[in-house]
Write an enzyme that holds these catalytic residues in place. Structure first.
Site, PDB file in Angstrom:
ATOM      1  CG  PHE B 122     -45.950 -15.341  -3.024  1.00 29.82           C
ATOM      2  CD1 PHE B 122     -47.230 -15.175  -3.547  1.00 29.82           C
ATOM      3  CD2 PHE B 122     -46.183 -16.542  -1.955  1.00 29.82           C
ATOM      4  CE1 PHE B 122     -48.422 -15.661  -3.544  1.00 29.82           C
ATOM      5  CE2 PHE B 122     -47.467 -17.097  -1.375  1.00 29.82           C
ATOM      6  CZ  PHE B 122     -48.593 -16.654  -2.369  1.00 29.82           C
ATOM      7  CG  ASP B 193     -39.976 -17.466  -4.526  1.00 31.64           C
ATOM      8  OD1 ASP B 193     -40.392 -18.143  -5.594  1.00 31.64           O
ATOM      9  OD2 ASP B 193     -40.759 -17.282  -3.563  1.00 31.64           O
ATOM     10  CE1 TYR B 218     -48.771 -24.178  -5.919  1.00 35.96           C
ATOM     11  CE2 TYR B 218     -47.329 -25.527  -4.467  1.00 35.96           C
ATOM     12  CZ  TYR B 218     -48.129 -24.238  -4.826  1.00 35.96           C
ATOM     13  OH  TYR B 218     -48.060 -23.153  -3.712  1.00 35.96           O
ATOM     14  CE  LYS B 219     -46.823 -20.639  -7.603  1.00 36.29           C
ATOM     15  NZ  LYS B 219     -48.371 -20.045  -7.400  1.00 36.29           N
ATOM     16  NE  ARG B 365     -52.118 -15.078 -10.752  1.00 41.00           N
ATOM     17  CZ  ARG B 365     -51.445 -15.767  -9.503  1.00 41.00           C
ATOM     18  NH1 ARG B 365     -50.373 -15.478  -9.287  1.00 41.00           N
ATOM     19  NH2 ARG B 365     -52.094 -17.074  -9.089  1.00 41.00           N
TER      20      ARG B 365
END
Lengths: 406, 406
Positions: B122, B193, B218-219, B365
């Protein structure tokens, strides 16, 4: 409490008290540590949780402008601290923000080695400075002097003067304008920590020529426990400094997902990761209360409350010794007294509904928040304190056992 | 939707769907970007706001253990990622945590100069690494190779291998155990990560011998917008590393207010400032949903959902090209397709209630969250997508105008 102190009759801020939820039976003298809950905030946060998160979901980044929340919240804080539009952003914790601005300031004075601070600074600021010094490993020196020796210590070796305006223990107030001028005259930059200033006293960052500042969202700004902190960078420095924490939110185009970092122009480059939307929305909403408030009125009332408090304590609690400057112009919005058994007395006081706090080794600390405190509160609080001291009701094991957080 | 896909009849997780508030008319395929609201979280947050903050006020640090919230929340996350007690803490943002663990890892390999990462990482991880490299100014090199070239690039010059396990764009899954072993054989350390892994696929940090890890709250963990991130340090490294961000919460005795920093023993030293109690409480509560869930069941269902999705899209939407690995064992819990007009198609899809997202330059996505998605959702979503593509209803100006956040 049915009585009303005569001073309260002329209080221009008294209408604000209803804007806060003060628990029944509590006199809260700890707004300098955690501000009370503004009455409208629960409904606003419920909306953020249920509507924005729950219903809009990912779309809320655009439809509810979550993406701009750090800058929008910063702008509201800016108004209270004399910071022009586009110079303040709300993000991260105060400690993390100290790291950012100190690193940025040092990069503007590459030839100089000294970070000057004082023993009245909040320890985390000193810890962060010492951590950065160790990390950079470039022979920096963190020089920590007594508050009254700061001015004389500003030499041409100083890269950055880093101070907290209001001493967290005693409320002692530094002269921001004077010390910033002295720093500039010596070719140094000035960083101000406004943790105990923002929302408590009038601050004029631009007028004082401050280079950088940080501050807390959960004390006098009432943003809620652990609310994001804020950070100020003077306009003239913004595009010259890099944040040491180069996260995607500080990127010129975060959603281009480029592999290389290009900082956005302006204050936004000091943001790092995804903003804590819930906590930040609480802070943003809490600031509504300040929209129609003049900081000069807050200051006037703060001095009136704290002067009354000192007079009452000195008259009724001779065991306590004033630890704050006697001159109200030399204090922020808090007053401290020393007492050897201060920890236990504070616990007894809290048990009786008067909430202040304790700072090692012997400081009993009382904060005055004019938006929700009255003169009658002050008189009542001192009455309870005097009784605890007289009867020595603090002298019980349960009051003497230290809690994890003091 | 009244129909029910036959695969849903045997779904051991189907009872979990009721634990979430999915907006009416929405099929949410973006839990990899922002998880949906667990149904019990609003009441819990209301309690935190009204009772803990509003009524307990400053006392809540002790009475409601706010002070331990980062470690308590970390322990709940640890269970999902194969991390023993005392190795995970929830705090700050992922970007800030990358800074901490990368700095810590580099300090354990002082003679080496290379940080090895890949183009599938990322971007914020790469930005942070490049910012740290610049800050330290010690001749470090950030080497970024293609994901398939990582293993061959692990040489004895590498200090730290820093990768995201699941590629944010394609869902491509790295072999954590294999790459960590290769890093160790070369004398390097490994940072993982887990932004798109935690709560989505089984992770075994201790089993893989990972040295450090970070991840997102938060995912797939459904902690709410901008929920605090987390951070893992293997037990063996904990007391050997210093955080570069030495804030008071990482101090051995934060409430002693000493002038010198002494890091606390253990994972706590990686915390910095006051925790964001509201946001962190949301994350802590959201993790309730995982308490009785086996990550192996989640994985099984995730593969079943994504395999069905790929089959349906390839059968009904020939315009789209699979951008994810075809082998489900080589994917995380998301599937991406490429399409030149992917941005506009995604906007049309969102307008029709099927929420996925878009990643530049042309990636559509879709995330599969077995806790609240069914096979019927998948079939229905592809039906809507196929219709949008067939009728070209995406070809409207309002769908082609890029929003601030994509």
């Amino acid at each position: 409490m049915t009585s009303q102190h005569p001073y309260d009759l002329n209080d221009v801020l008294s209408s604000k008290r209803g804007a806060f939820r003060i628990p029944e039976g509590v006199i809260y003298l700890d707004g300098n540590s955690l501000g009370v809950l503004p009455a409208h905030v629960p409904a606003r946060l419920s909306e953020v949780i249920n509507e924005e998160w729950g219903t809009s979901l990912i779309r809320a980044w655009n439809t509810h402008s979550w993406i701009d929340l750090p800058v929008r919240t910063g702008a509201r804080i800016g108004r209270l601290i004399g910071a022009p539009a586009g110079t303040v952003v709300a993000c991260d914790s105060t400690s993390v923000n100290v790291f950012k601005v100190l690193s940025a300031a040092l990069s503007l004075r590459p030839g100089r080695k000294v970070i000057l601070s004082d023993t009245g600074n909040f320890p985390t600021d000193l810890y962060v400075a010492s951590g950065l010094k160790q990390l950079l490993d470039k022979g920096l020196e963190l020089k920590v002097v007594a508050p009254e020796e700061v001015k004389a210590a500003i030499t041409e070796e100083v890269a950055v003067l880093m101070l907290t305006e209001v001493d967290y223990r005693t409320g002692r107030l530094h002269d921001m304008k004077d010390l910033t001028r002295a720093a500039h005259e010596a070719g140094a930059l000035a960083i101000w920590d406004l943790a105990h200033s923002a929302g408590a006293i009038p601050v004029d960052l631009a007028g004082a020529g401050a280079d950088f500042a940080v501050g807390c969202g959960y004390k006098y700004l009432n943003g809620g426990p652990g609310a994001p902190a804020f950070l100020y960078v003077a306009q003239e420095h913004q595009d010259k400094v890099a944040s040491p924490l180069t996260g995607w939110m500080g990127h010129e185009a975060p959603f281009a997902f480029d592999l290389d970092y290009r900082p956005v122009s302006g204050i936004g480059r000091m943001t790092v990761g995804t903003p804590a939307v819930l906590s930040l929305s609480g802070l943003h909403a809490a600031l509504d209360v300040f929209e129609d408030v003049d900081m000069a009125d807050i200051r006037k009332q703060s001095i009136s409350l704290s002067e009354l408090f000192i007079a009452e304590v000195e008259a009724r609690c001779p065991q306590l010794v004033l630890a704050s400057p006697r001159d109200p112009q030399a204090r922020g919005s808090q007053v401290s007294f020393r007492f050897e058994e201060g920890y236990a007395v504070m616990q007894a006081l809290i048990a009786a509904g008067v909430i202040g706090d304790f700072r090692a080794p012997d400081v009993m600390r009382f904060g005055f928040t004019p938006l929700y405190l009255s003169h009658q509160d002050v008189v009542d609080a001192v009455g309870i304190l005097a009784q605890i001291l007289e009867t020595e009701s603090w002298n019980r094991p349960e009051y003497r056992t230290r809690a994890k957080v003091t």
